[in-house]
Design a protein around this motif. Structure first.
Motif, PDB file in Angstrom:
ATOM      1  N   ILE A  81       0.867  -1.176   0.000  1.00  0.00           N
ATOM      2  CA  ILE A  81       0.000   0.000   0.000  1.00  0.00           C
ATOM      3  C   ILE A  81       0.904   1.226   0.000  1.00  0.00           C
ATOM      4  CG2 ILE A  81      -1.879   1.185   1.188  1.00  0.00           C
ATOM      5  CD1 ILE A  81      -2.421  -1.552   2.598  1.00  0.00           C
ATOM      6  N   MET A  82       0.847   1.999  -1.101  1.00  0.00           N
ATOM      7  CA  MET A  82       1.804   3.102  -1.245  1.00  0.00           C
ATOM      8  C   MET A  82       1.360   4.046  -2.362  1.00  0.00           C
ATOM      9  SD  MET A  82       4.891   1.083  -3.215  1.00  0.00           S
ATOM     10  CE  MET A  82       4.626   0.389  -4.850  1.00  0.00           C
ATOM     11  N   ASN A  83       1.808   5.268  -2.299  1.00  0.00           N
ATOM     12  CA  ASN A  83       1.718   6.232  -3.388  1.00  0.00           C
ATOM     13  C   ASN A  83       0.291   6.441  -3.897  1.00  0.00           C
ATOM     14  OD1 ASN A  83       4.615   6.179  -3.289  1.00  0.00           O
ATOM     15  ND2 ASN A  83       4.565   4.333  -4.561  1.00  0.00           N
ATOM     16  N   ALA A  84       0.187   6.795  -5.177  1.00  0.00           N
ATOM     17  CA  ALA A  84      -1.084   6.955  -5.858  1.00  0.00           C
ATOM     18  C   ALA A  84      -1.091   6.038  -7.082  1.00  0.00           C
ATOM     19  CB  ALA A  84      -1.290   8.412  -6.275  1.00  0.00           C
ATOM     20  N   LEU A  85      -2.263   5.838  -7.661  1.00  0.00           N
ATOM     21  CA  LEU A  85      -2.439   4.809  -8.689  1.00  0.00           C
ATOM     22  C   LEU A  85      -1.489   4.971  -9.870  1.00  0.00           C
ATOM     23  CD1 LEU A  85      -3.823   2.525 -10.204  1.00  0.00           C
ATOM     24  CD2 LEU A  85      -5.738   4.032 -10.678  1.00  0.00           C
ATOM     25  N   PHE A 103       0.930  -8.247 -12.202  1.00  0.00           N
ATOM     26  CA  PHE A 103       0.821  -7.119 -11.272  1.00  0.00           C
ATOM     27  C   PHE A 103      -0.511  -6.415 -11.503  1.00  0.00           C
ATOM     28  CE2 PHE A 103       2.545  -5.039 -15.043  1.00  0.00           C
ATOM     29  CZ  PHE A 103       1.859  -3.839 -15.088  1.00  0.00           C
ATOM     30  N   ALA A 104      -0.929  -5.660 -10.504  1.00  0.00           N
ATOM     31  CA  ALA A 104      -2.147  -4.862 -10.621  1.00  0.00           C
ATOM     32  C   ALA A 104      -2.040  -3.685  -9.660  1.00  0.00           C
ATOM     33  CB  ALA A 104      -3.385  -5.693 -10.299  1.00  0.00           C
ATOM     34  N   CYS A 105      -2.666  -2.572 -10.012  1.00  0.00           N
ATOM     35  CA  CYS A 105      -2.685  -1.379  -9.167  1.00  0.00           C
ATOM     36  C   CYS A 105      -4.111  -0.862  -9.048  1.00  0.00           C
ATOM     37  CB  CYS A 105      -1.794  -0.279  -9.744  1.00  0.00           C
ATOM     38  SG  CYS A 105      -0.087  -0.779 -10.077  1.00  0.00           S
ATOM     39  N   ALA A 154      -6.681   9.244  -1.818  1.00  0.00           N
ATOM     40  CA  ALA A 154      -6.216   8.255  -0.838  1.00  0.00           C
ATOM     41  C   ALA A 154      -5.026   7.452  -1.360  1.00  0.00           C
ATOM     42  CB  ALA A 154      -7.366   7.312  -0.482  1.00  0.00           C
ATOM     43  N   VAL A 155      -4.344   6.814  -0.425  1.00  0.00           N
ATOM     44  CA  VAL A 155      -3.189   5.983  -0.754  1.00  0.00           C
ATOM     45  C   VAL A 155      -3.626   4.814  -1.642  1.00  0.00           C
ATOM     46  CG1 VAL A 155      -3.393   4.508   1.299  1.00  0.00           C
ATOM     47  CG2 VAL A 155      -1.137   4.888   0.249  1.00  0.00           C
ATOM     48  N   SER A 156      -2.754   4.395  -2.524  1.00  0.00           N
ATOM     49  CA  SER A 156      -3.061   3.368  -3.527  1.00  0.00           C
ATOM     50  C   SER A 156      -2.573   1.993  -3.084  1.00  0.00           C
ATOM     51  CB  SER A 156      -2.406   3.759  -4.856  1.00  0.00           C
ATOM     52  OG  SER A 156      -2.584   2.770  -5.844  1.00  0.00           O
ATOM     53  N   GLY A 157      -3.033   0.963  -3.804  1.00  0.00           N
ATOM     54  CA  GLY A 157      -2.607  -0.406  -3.536  1.00  0.00           C
ATOM     55  C   GLY A 157      -2.018  -1.049  -4.770  1.00  0.00           C
ATOM     56  N   THR A 158      -1.098  -1.969  -4.558  1.00  0.00           N
ATOM     57  CA  THR A 158      -0.458  -2.680  -5.669  1.00  0.00           C
ATOM     58  C   THR A 158      -0.312  -4.154  -5.320  1.00  0.00           C
ATOM     59  OG1 THR A 158       0.748  -0.735  -6.443  1.00  0.00           O
ATOM     60  CG2 THR A 158       1.655  -2.868  -7.052  1.00  0.00           C
ATOM     61  N   PHE A 159      -0.595  -4.989  -6.300  1.00  0.00           N
ATOM     62  CA  PHE A 159      -0.388  -6.436  -6.196  1.00  0.00           C
ATOM     63  C   PHE A 159       0.782  -6.814  -7.095  1.00  0.00           C
ATOM     64  CE2 PHE A 159      -0.972 -10.306  -8.710  1.00  0.00           C
ATOM     65  CZ  PHE A 159      -0.997 -11.294  -7.744  1.00  0.00           C
ATOM     66  N   TRP A 173       8.944  -3.009  -3.083  1.00  0.00           N
ATOM     67  CA  TRP A 173       8.760  -1.962  -4.091  1.00  0.00           C
ATOM     68  C   TRP A 173       8.470  -0.599  -3.448  1.00  0.00           C
ATOM     69  CZ3 TRP A 173       8.698  -6.809  -5.866  1.00  0.00           C
ATOM     70  CH2 TRP A 173       9.064  -7.048  -7.192  1.00  0.00           C
ATOM     71  N   GLN A 174       8.391  -0.535  -2.117  1.00  0.00           N
ATOM     72  CA  GLN A 174       8.125   0.737  -1.454  1.00  0.00           C
ATOM     73  C   GLN A 174       9.294   1.696  -1.672  1.00  0.00           C
ATOM     74  OE1 GLN A 174       5.693  -0.049   2.572  1.00  0.00           O
ATOM     75  NE2 GLN A 174       7.551  -1.277   2.424  1.00  0.00           N
ATOM     76  N   LEU A 175       8.946   2.964  -1.752  1.00  0.00           N
ATOM     77  CA  LEU A 175       9.983   3.973  -1.923  1.00  0.00           C
ATOM     78  C   LEU A 175      10.174   4.800  -0.655  1.00  0.00           C
ATOM     79  CD1 LEU A 175       9.161   5.359  -5.490  1.00  0.00           C
ATOM     80  CD2 LEU A 175      10.736   3.521  -4.866  1.00  0.00           C
ATOM     81  N   SER A 176       9.089   5.388  -0.176  1.00  0.00           N
ATOM     82  CA  SER A 176       9.192   6.392   0.876  1.00  0.00           C
ATOM     83  C   SER A 176       8.456   5.982   2.143  1.00  0.00           C
ATOM     84  CB  SER A 176       8.626   7.725   0.371  1.00  0.00           C
ATOM     85  OG  SER A 176       9.269   8.120  -0.823  1.00  0.00           O
TER      86      SER A 176
END
Length: 424
Positions: A101-105, A237-239, A252-257, A298-301
């Protein structure tokens, strides 16, 4: 189920609905002192009543503990992410380790394409649906330009047949097969934002893999809406965003698979940041990146605790409801809307409302897109004046989405009644 276009029928359906009480968990915009008919959860979901409490808890920790809020207090921010992946995994159908769970889509789509779109002289094409959401189109084009390729050479759009609004699965497969030797990535929406069509993700993924390409999906309109089994369908992958059906707030914060076969591969190419580094050595501030062997790699910040708190508030309600129960109600609720609208059409000697969203419950979610053949914008404006919050898309589509978490069958009946009065 036998439907009737009567208030009595709608009230009976609400009485039999075991999720009806969840409506009280949300805040509704008001019109003339009453709850609006809120049919735009496909654009921004309603605010859960417990959102402010969850956010306040973060603010209170920040006020009392300062930086120590990362490690101390009732909900240390360091571990916030860990509490959200399990409930979210039930919603999108995967392992908790496959979610980050990170960033935007659109940011996440770019991050995924950094690893999954690595064009070669032979394989460089991206296949998507025509009329994909503009942000996706911009992302595809800019990725092509970053690789010194021309977008018109890279992007292959699958278009509906003449006079149609939706795609046939066999046409999607045919285009993938036609470009098999040149395709690097197949990246579709889970549900098309305009038509409301729910694509066959499993079949598209299989076709992409058969062609030797990766398969990714933008699930902005699918996550929290329709059944998803991303792990079993072998999606790469999916976002998704979380401000629509997942009710986690504007922006809101985005999600990634990321499927475990890549999430566990620490050497898979990616753009790296410090929060994706091995948790045991993260604060040693070492120079060499050591990826967490899950999607978190894959998280950055540093995660946004306030946004995660809003996301938690919504996921708590999903946990209470049960995703299977929501899917069951969603199918019936949207079927009732189809029934009401079809009944209106039958009263006229011409087609007033063309429902371009497929009626088959396996090919649609909550959203119903109404193609208005006459006076569409005027009808939309009249709906707004009557306390209906819907969504307008040029040139002449009204999008409505009865959401099982907070909409009632009575909302659907009243919406139909208002439409009839406007047409008269």
């Amino acid at each position: 189920m036998k439907f009737e276009n009567t208030l009595a029928c709608a009230l009976q359906l609400d009485k039999e609905d075991k999720l009806n009480h969840l409506r009280n968990s949300f805040l509704f915009p008001q019109h003339n002192g009453k709850d609006c008919i809120y049919f735009t959860g496909n654009s921004l979901g309603l605010q859960p009543k417990n959102t402010s409490g969850e956010i306040k808890q973060v603010l209170d920790s920040w006020a009392v503990l300062g930086v120590e809020g990362h490690f101390k207090g009732e909900n240390p921010w360091m571990h916030f992410h860990d509490k959200l992946t399990k409930p979210l995994a039930k919603i999108v159908g995967c392992l908790a380790e496959e979610i980050v769970i990170m960033n935007a889509l659109t940011v996440n789509l770019h991050l995924m394409m950094a690893g999954f779109y690595r064009p070669t002289k032979q394989r460089y094409k991206i296949i998507c649906e025509a009329k994909a959401f503009p942000s996706d189109q911009y992302a595809f084009a800019s990725q092509a330009l970053l690789h010194n390729l021309k977008p018109e050479d890279v992007i292959v759009e699958v278009k509906p047949r003449e006079g149609k609004h939706v795609l046939h699965t066999e046409d999607i497969i045919s285009v993938i097969e036609q470009h098999a030797g040149e395709t690097a990535l197949v990246l579709f929406s889970g549900i098309n934002y305009y038509s409301g069509q729910y694509f066959n993700i499993k079949t598209i993924t299989e076709a992409a893999h058969k062609a030797g390409a990766y398969a990714g999906f933008d699930l902005a309109h699918a996550a929290g809406n329709v059944e998803l089994n991303l792990h079993d369908w072998n999606v790469d992958f999916a976002c998704w965003c979380t401000y629509k059906y997942l009710n986690s707030g504007p922006g809101a914060v985005s999600g990634t698979f990321i499927h475990e076969r890549f999430a566990r591969d620490k050497n898979f190419p990616r753009l790296a940041g410090w929060w994706g580094n091995n948790k045991l050595t993260r604060f040693k501030m070492e120079q060499n990146f050591d990826a967490i062997p899950t999607a978190e790699g894959w998280q950055l910040s540093t995660p946004p605790a306030l946004l995660l708190a809003a996301h938690k508030a919504a996921l708590d309600i999903f946990e209470e409801a049960g995703i299977e129960n929501l899917h069951q109600k969603r199918k019936t609720l949207t079927a009732y809307l189809h029934f009401i609208l079809n009944g209106i059409n039958q009263k006229y000697n011409y087609r007033v409302i063309e429902i371009i969203t497929l009626a088959n419950e396996d090919e649609r979610g909550c959203q119903v897109s109404m193609f208005m053949h006459k006076n569409g914008k005027a009808i939309f404006d009249a709906l707004t004046n009557e306390g209906v919050i819907a969504d307008w898309r040029e040139p002449n589509v009204i999008r409505v989405a009865p959401v099982p978490l907070y909409n009632k069958y009575e909302d659907v009946w009243r919406f139909g009644n208002i439409i009839e009065n406007i047409l008269q």
